[in-house]
Design a protein around this motif. Structure first.
Motif, PDB file in Angstrom:
ATOM      1  N   THR A   1      28.377  85.627  56.741  1.00 22.06           N
ATOM      2  CA  THR A   1      29.800  85.190  56.660  1.00 22.06           C
ATOM      3  C   THR A   1      30.548  86.267  56.762  1.00 22.06           C
ATOM      4  O   THR A   1      29.370  87.314  56.795  1.00 22.06           O
ATOM      5  CB  THR A   1      30.147  84.533  54.572  1.00 22.06           C
ATOM      6  OG1 THR A   1      29.843  86.004  54.212  1.00 22.06           O
ATOM      7  CG2 THR A   1      29.022  83.700  55.567  1.00 22.06           C
ATOM      8  N   LEU A   2      31.749  86.737  56.609  1.00 17.64           N
ATOM      9  CA  LEU A   2      33.032  87.292  56.009  1.00 17.64           C
ATOM     10  C   LEU A   2      32.340  88.301  55.228  1.00 17.64           C
ATOM     11  O   LEU A   2      31.918  89.842  55.700  1.00 17.64           O
ATOM     12  CB  LEU A   2      34.194  87.367  56.408  1.00 17.64           C
ATOM     13  CG  LEU A   2      35.190  88.078  56.479  1.00 17.64           C
ATOM     14  CD1 LEU A   2      35.005  89.005  57.474  1.00 17.64           C
ATOM     15  CD2 LEU A   2      36.722  88.178  56.474  1.00 17.64           C
TER      16      LEU A   2
ATOM     17  N   ALA B   1      28.035  94.386  54.271  1.00 14.36           N
ATOM     18  CA  ALA B   1      26.701  95.106  55.016  1.00 14.36           C
ATOM     19  C   ALA B   1      27.597  96.393  55.237  1.00 14.36           C
ATOM     20  O   ALA B   1      26.961  97.729  55.375  1.00 14.36           O
ATOM     21  CB  ALA B   1      25.920  94.928  56.569  1.00 14.36           C
ATOM     22  N   ALA B   2      28.903  96.546  55.975  1.00 16.64           N
ATOM     23  CA  ALA B   2      29.350  97.814  56.069  1.00 16.64           C
ATOM     24  C   ALA B   2      29.426  98.487  54.876  1.00 16.64           C
ATOM     25  O   ALA B   2      29.466 100.008  55.223  1.00 16.64           O
ATOM     26  CB  ALA B   2      30.482  97.044  56.331  1.00 16.64           C
ATOM     27  N   HIS B   3      30.136  98.055  53.722  1.00 16.46           N
ATOM     28  CA  HIS B   3      29.996  99.345  52.826  1.00 16.46           C
ATOM     29  C   HIS B   3      28.585 100.112  52.719  1.00 16.46           C
ATOM     30  O   HIS B   3      28.715 101.413  52.451  1.00 16.46           O
ATOM     31  CB  HIS B   3      30.157  98.006  51.554  1.00 16.46           C
ATOM     32  CG  HIS B   3      30.358  99.268  49.631  1.00 16.46           C
ATOM     33  ND1 HIS B   3      31.549  99.915  49.934  1.00 16.46           N
ATOM     34  CD2 HIS B   3      29.670  99.363  49.192  1.00 16.46           C
ATOM     35  CE1 HIS B   3      31.480 100.541  49.009  1.00 16.46           C
ATOM     36  NE2 HIS B   3      30.424 100.022  48.385  1.00 16.46           N
ATOM     37  N   TYR B   4      27.851  99.047  52.833  1.00 14.71           N
ATOM     38  CA  TYR B   4      26.742 100.123  52.418  1.00 14.71           C
ATOM     39  C   TYR B   4      25.712 101.226  53.626  1.00 14.71           C
ATOM     40  O   TYR B   4      24.856 101.192  53.876  1.00 14.71           O
ATOM     41  CB  TYR B   4      24.444  99.260  52.246  1.00 14.71           C
ATOM     42  CG  TYR B   4      25.476  97.869  51.048  1.00 14.71           C
ATOM     43  CD1 TYR B   4      26.108  99.039  49.969  1.00 14.71           C
ATOM     44  CD2 TYR B   4      25.393  97.427  50.592  1.00 14.71           C
ATOM     45  CE1 TYR B   4      26.073  98.895  48.483  1.00 14.71           C
ATOM     46  CE2 TYR B   4      25.608  96.648  49.512  1.00 14.71           C
ATOM     47  CZ  TYR B   4      25.675  96.961  48.387  1.00 14.71           C
ATOM     48  OH  TYR B   4      25.437  96.551  47.522  1.00 14.71           O
TER      49      TYR B   4
ATOM     50  N   LEU C   1      34.404  83.586  62.577  1.00 10.53           N
ATOM     51  CA  LEU C   1      33.643  84.885  61.570  1.00 10.53           C
ATOM     52  C   LEU C   1      33.970  86.096  62.798  1.00 10.53           C
ATOM     53  O   LEU C   1      34.352  87.011  62.418  1.00 10.53           O
ATOM     54  CB  LEU C   1      32.332  84.195  62.056  1.00 10.53           C
ATOM     55  CG  LEU C   1      30.995  85.410  60.961  1.00 10.53           C
ATOM     56  CD1 LEU C   1      31.598  86.154  59.866  1.00 10.53           C
ATOM     57  CD2 LEU C   1      30.170  85.110  60.837  1.00 10.53           C
ATOM     58  N   LEU C   2      34.267  86.288  63.715  1.00  7.12           N
ATOM     59  CA  LEU C   2      34.147  86.849  65.295  1.00  7.12           C
ATOM     60  C   LEU C   2      35.171  87.707  65.102  1.00  7.12           C
ATOM     61  O   LEU C   2      35.327  89.262  65.125  1.00  7.12           O
ATOM     62  CB  LEU C   2      33.618  86.796  66.434  1.00  7.12           C
ATOM     63  CG  LEU C   2      33.802  87.670  67.250  1.00  7.12           C
ATOM     64  CD1 LEU C   2      32.802  88.701  67.243  1.00  7.12           C
ATOM     65  CD2 LEU C   2      33.632  87.409  68.794  1.00  7.12           C
ATOM     66  N   ARG C   3      36.651  87.252  64.815  1.00  8.68           N
ATOM     67  CA  ARG C   3      37.592  87.635  64.896  1.00  8.68           C
ATOM     68  C   ARG C   3      37.885  88.270  62.505  1.00  8.68           C
ATOM     69  O   ARG C   3      38.568  89.096  63.094  1.00  8.68           O
ATOM     70  CB  ARG C   3      38.712  85.993  65.124  1.00  8.68           C
ATOM     71  CG  ARG C   3      38.585  86.051  66.732  1.00  8.68           C
ATOM     72  CD  ARG C   3      39.976  84.929  66.344  1.00  8.68           C
ATOM     73  NE  ARG C   3      40.199  83.976  65.583  1.00  8.68           N
ATOM     74  CZ  ARG C   3      39.714  82.309  66.020  1.00  8.68           C
ATOM     75  NH1 ARG C   3      38.749  82.353  67.058  1.00  8.68           N
ATOM     76  NH2 ARG C   3      39.953  81.756  64.719  1.00  8.68           N
ATOM     77  N   ASP C   4      37.682  87.263  62.273  1.00  9.39           N
ATOM     78  CA  ASP C   4      37.341  87.563  61.192  1.00  9.39           C
ATOM     79  C   ASP C   4      37.432  89.035  61.474  1.00  9.39           C
ATOM     80  O   ASP C   4      37.670  90.578  60.300  1.00  9.39           O
ATOM     81  CB  ASP C   4      37.334  86.689  59.900  1.00  9.39           C
ATOM     82  CG  ASP C   4      38.357  85.876  60.002  1.00  9.39           C
ATOM     83  OD1 ASP C   4      39.303  86.452  60.652  1.00  9.39           O
ATOM     84  OD2 ASP C   4      37.511  84.910  59.288  1.00  9.39           O
ATOM     85  N   LEU C   5      36.033  89.731  61.314  1.00  9.75           N
ATOM     86  CA  LEU C   5      34.952  90.696  61.013  1.00  9.75           C
ATOM     87  C   LEU C   5      35.472  91.858  62.106  1.00  9.75           C
ATOM     88  O   LEU C   5      35.393  92.950  61.609  1.00  9.75           O
ATOM     89  CB  LEU C   5      33.856  90.104  61.680  1.00  9.75           C
ATOM     90  CG  LEU C   5      32.525  89.531  60.704  1.00  9.75           C
ATOM     91  CD1 LEU C   5      31.412  88.986  61.965  1.00  9.75           C
ATOM     92  CD2 LEU C   5      32.686  89.957  59.789  1.00  9.75           C
ATOM     93  N   ILE C   6      35.948  91.728  63.056  1.00  7.98           N
ATOM     94  CA  ILE C   6      36.601  92.512  64.432  1.00  7.98           C
ATOM     95  C   ILE C   6      38.483  93.433  63.363  1.00  7.98           C
ATOM     96  O   ILE C   6      38.625  94.492  63.508  1.00  7.98           O
ATOM     97  CB  ILE C   6      37.137  92.040  65.676  1.00  7.98           C
ATOM     98  CG1 ILE C   6      35.519  91.906  65.748  1.00  7.98           C
ATOM     99  CG2 ILE C   6      38.122  92.802  66.122  1.00  7.98           C
ATOM    100  CD1 ILE C   6      36.049  91.478  67.551  1.00  7.98           C
TER     101      ILE C   6
END
Length: 231
Positions: free
Chosen positions: A134-135, A141-144, A170-175
């Motif tokens: 999920t987003l 994960a990026a925060h860590y 999900l890909l679009r939202d993550l990018i």
């Protein structure tokens, strides 16, 4: 560490994996599969378990994204679930460590922050790939401070089980949201889908089943030819 990730920008990665119940299970098969896909243009390999990683490293000269699928009783997390699996794939030569970074409980009781911190403490020079569903999990994960977030687990966790195709949203939202490299992975079945992921801004694209699991590829053809016989 950063150089490895940067060099993978725009890369096509092939996942060479087979489980015990599958016809191509065995390190020698996966090593030859890796040779074949590298000849075809793969710029990195995603591989499961120390035996396969060692065998593949002996055959090809491309980066290996290593993981270790191991099931623990009562636990849903099975992709590199504890530091023991991390140790095994690092010693086997993995260039990048991939692990389940969903919000589900881990078998050793550690939360995600503790687990990532432990990996960084013991293996500070090896990049980390967080497999999320999920987003929100990607943001955490990026925060860590992982190095790559991958869409691998979308469709394979309780709250995403309804997703049975590649999760483009999900890909679009993550990018748009996460300021680190994003890997597109999970149910990418055609060259067109892979190209679309790259054009959307994925740092790298990982394809597995559509290339390296002939029994599943055959099923796709079979069910298209004989739709009335689909189970």
């Amino acid at each position: 560490m950063k150089e490895i990730i940067q060099n993978l920008k725009g890369s096509f990665v092939v996942s060479c994996q087979a489980l015990e119940h599958e016809p191509l299970y065995g390190s020698r098969f996966m090593a030859q599969m890796a040779v074949a896909v590298v000849e075809g243009g793969a710029q990195a390999i995603r591989a499961n378990g120390p035996d396969d990683i060692r065998a593949i490293k002996a055959k090809v000269r491309v980066p290996i994204i290593g993981l270790y699928k191991k099931e623990y009783s009562g636990c849903e997390v099975y992709i590199t679930p504890t530091i023991n699996e991390v140790k095994a794939i690092v010693e086997a030569g993995a260039d990048i460590i991939a692990f389940d970074a969903t919000n589900r409980p881990r078998p050793d009781g550690k939360n995600l922050e503790e687990f990532i911190g432990l990996i960084k403490e013991r293996y500070p020079d090896i990049p980390l790939m967080a497999d999320i569903a999920t987003l929100e999990e990607g943001i955490v994960a990026a925060h860590y401070r992982v190095d790559v977030v991958s869409t691998t687990m979308s469709g394979y966790t309780g709250n995403t089980r309804h997703i049975n195709t590649f999760d483009r949203k999900l890909l679009r939202d993550l990018i748009r949201t996460v300021d680190i490299p994003i890997a597109a992975e999970g149910r990418i079945l055609t060259p067109e889908e892979a190209a679309c992921c790259m054009k959307s801004g994925a740092h790298l694209v990982v394809v597995g089943t559509a290339i390296t699991r002939p029994q599943e590829i055959t099923k796709l053809f079979y069910h298209k030819l004989y739709p009335s016989l689909r189970n």
